[in-house]
Scaffold this motif. Structure first.
Motif, PDB file in Angstrom:
ATOM      1  N   GLU A  11      -6.914  -8.299  -4.127  1.00 15.22           N
ATOM      2  CA  GLU A  11      -7.610  -6.759  -4.462  1.00 15.22           C
ATOM      3  C   GLU A  11      -7.415  -5.472  -3.352  1.00 15.22           C
ATOM      4  O   GLU A  11      -6.417  -4.742  -3.318  1.00 15.22           O
ATOM      5  CB  GLU A  11      -8.931  -6.442  -4.943  1.00 15.22           C
ATOM      6  CG  GLU A  11      -9.411  -5.273  -4.280  1.00 15.22           C
ATOM      7  CD  GLU A  11      -9.187  -4.607  -5.559  1.00 15.22           C
ATOM      8  OE1 GLU A  11      -9.408  -2.947  -6.331  1.00 15.22           O
ATOM      9  OE2 GLU A  11      -9.179  -5.282  -7.393  1.00 15.22           O
ATOM     10  N   ARG A  14      -2.766  -5.137  -3.871  1.00 12.85           N
ATOM     11  CA  ARG A  14      -3.037  -4.381  -4.952  1.00 12.85           C
ATOM     12  C   ARG A  14      -2.763  -3.079  -4.675  1.00 12.85           C
ATOM     13  O   ARG A  14      -1.918  -1.875  -4.653  1.00 12.85           O
ATOM     14  CB  ARG A  14      -3.297  -4.991  -5.856  1.00 12.85           C
ATOM     15  CG  ARG A  14      -3.481  -3.810  -7.592  1.00 12.85           C
ATOM     16  CD  ARG A  14      -4.655  -4.754  -8.508  1.00 12.85           C
ATOM     17  NE  ARG A  14      -5.827  -4.492  -8.038  1.00 12.85           N
ATOM     18  CZ  ARG A  14      -6.351  -5.050  -8.879  1.00 12.85           C
ATOM     19  NH1 ARG A  14      -6.150  -6.151 -10.021  1.00 12.85           N
ATOM     20  NH2 ARG A  14      -8.035  -4.757  -8.459  1.00 12.85           N
ATOM     21  N   TYR A  17      -0.545  -1.648  -2.398  1.00 10.67           N
ATOM     22  CA  TYR A  17       0.630  -1.462  -3.054  1.00 10.67           C
ATOM     23  C   TYR A  17       0.653  -0.007  -3.364  1.00 10.67           C
ATOM     24  O   TYR A  17       0.995   0.765  -3.672  1.00 10.67           O
ATOM     25  CB  TYR A  17       0.914  -2.573  -3.645  1.00 10.67           C
ATOM     26  CG  TYR A  17       2.232  -1.812  -4.790  1.00 10.67           C
ATOM     27  CD1 TYR A  17       3.443  -2.525  -4.623  1.00 10.67           C
ATOM     28  CD2 TYR A  17       1.741  -1.808  -6.218  1.00 10.67           C
ATOM     29  CE1 TYR A  17       4.009  -2.187  -5.177  1.00 10.67           C
ATOM     30  CE2 TYR A  17       2.560  -1.607  -7.278  1.00 10.67           C
ATOM     31  CZ  TYR A  17       3.887  -1.626  -6.911  1.00 10.67           C
ATOM     32  OH  TYR A  17       5.633  -1.516  -7.884  1.00 10.67           O
ATOM     33  N   TYR A  18      -0.361   0.498  -4.486  1.00 10.53           N
ATOM     34  CA  TYR A  18      -0.445   1.434  -5.128  1.00 10.53           C
ATOM     35  C   TYR A  18      -0.651   2.459  -4.084  1.00 10.53           C
ATOM     36  O   TYR A  18      -0.041   3.611  -4.830  1.00 10.53           O
ATOM     37  CB  TYR A  18      -2.348   0.969  -5.513  1.00 10.53           C
ATOM     38  CG  TYR A  18      -2.207   0.262  -7.113  1.00 10.53           C
ATOM     39  CD1 TYR A  18      -1.234   0.186  -7.727  1.00 10.53           C
ATOM     40  CD2 TYR A  18      -2.727   0.271  -7.641  1.00 10.53           C
ATOM     41  CE1 TYR A  18      -0.832  -1.601  -9.157  1.00 10.53           C
ATOM     42  CE2 TYR A  18      -3.592  -0.939  -8.212  1.00 10.53           C
ATOM     43  CZ  TYR A  18      -2.717  -1.385  -8.961  1.00 10.53           C
ATOM     44  OH  TYR A  18      -2.618  -2.142 -10.071  1.00 10.53           O
ATOM     45  N   SER A 105       5.578  -4.207  -1.437  1.00 11.89           N
ATOM     46  CA  SER A 105       5.062  -5.091  -1.411  1.00 11.89           C
ATOM     47  C   SER A 105       4.886  -6.897  -0.428  1.00 11.89           C
ATOM     48  O   SER A 105       4.580  -6.583   0.216  1.00 11.89           O
ATOM     49  CB  SER A 105       4.364  -5.772  -3.142  1.00 11.89           C
ATOM     50  OG  SER A 105       5.625  -6.078  -3.609  1.00 11.89           O
TER      51      SER A 105
END
Length: 145
Positions: A11, A14, A17-18, A105
């Motif tokens: 999480e 992620r 990255y977002y 990433s």
């Protein structure tokens, strides 16, 4: 409900990255939509797939995949490379422009990995690496390409 350590780590990667994706899109540094960003990431992760392999993986029709790929080609993030064995077949390959702007990433993974090497003993780091390799190679067969 308590989450596993693996879920928490995933999480955090992620969301980081977002955050980077949205910052680059808002700053107009990138000419891609969010969907195009995920498509080019998927193409990269699949390692030079054909359009049909890409379409099948993400669960869309070949014409829809072709439309998305053509947009990525036009914007300079993907290119088609003719197969050496079958001249009728083309593989999708990300370009240098992808690496320049989108390898977000990997940069963060490198930062975290550097921190791990500093915080863990050599034995701990080696054990962690073996476990992660086992997870990747043996416990995630649907992601093998």
């Amino acid at each position: 409900m308590e989450r596993s350590a693996l879920s928490e780590v995933f999480e955090k990667f992620r969301v980081h990255y977002y955050k980077d994706v949205f910052n680059r899109i808002q700053s107009r540094e990138l000419s891609l939509t969010t969907v195009e960003a995920y498509c080019v990431e998927t193409i990269h992760s699949l390692g030079c797939p054909t359009i049909n392999e890409f379409a099948n993986f993400i669960g869309i029709s070949s014409p829809n995949a072709t439309y998305k790929v053509n947009s990525l080609i036009k914007k300079g993030y993907v290119e088609k490379v003719q197969s050496a064995t079958d001249k009728r077949e083309y593989h999708l390959k990300v370009t240098d422009r992808y690496y320049k702007y989108w390898n977000l990433s990997e940069k963060y993974f490198n930062i975290v990995e550097g921190r791990m090497k500093e915080a863990l003993t050599d034995e701990e780091y080696e054990f962690f690496t073996r476990i992660m390799k086992k997870v990747s190679d043996e416990l995630m067969p649907e992601m093998s390409h």
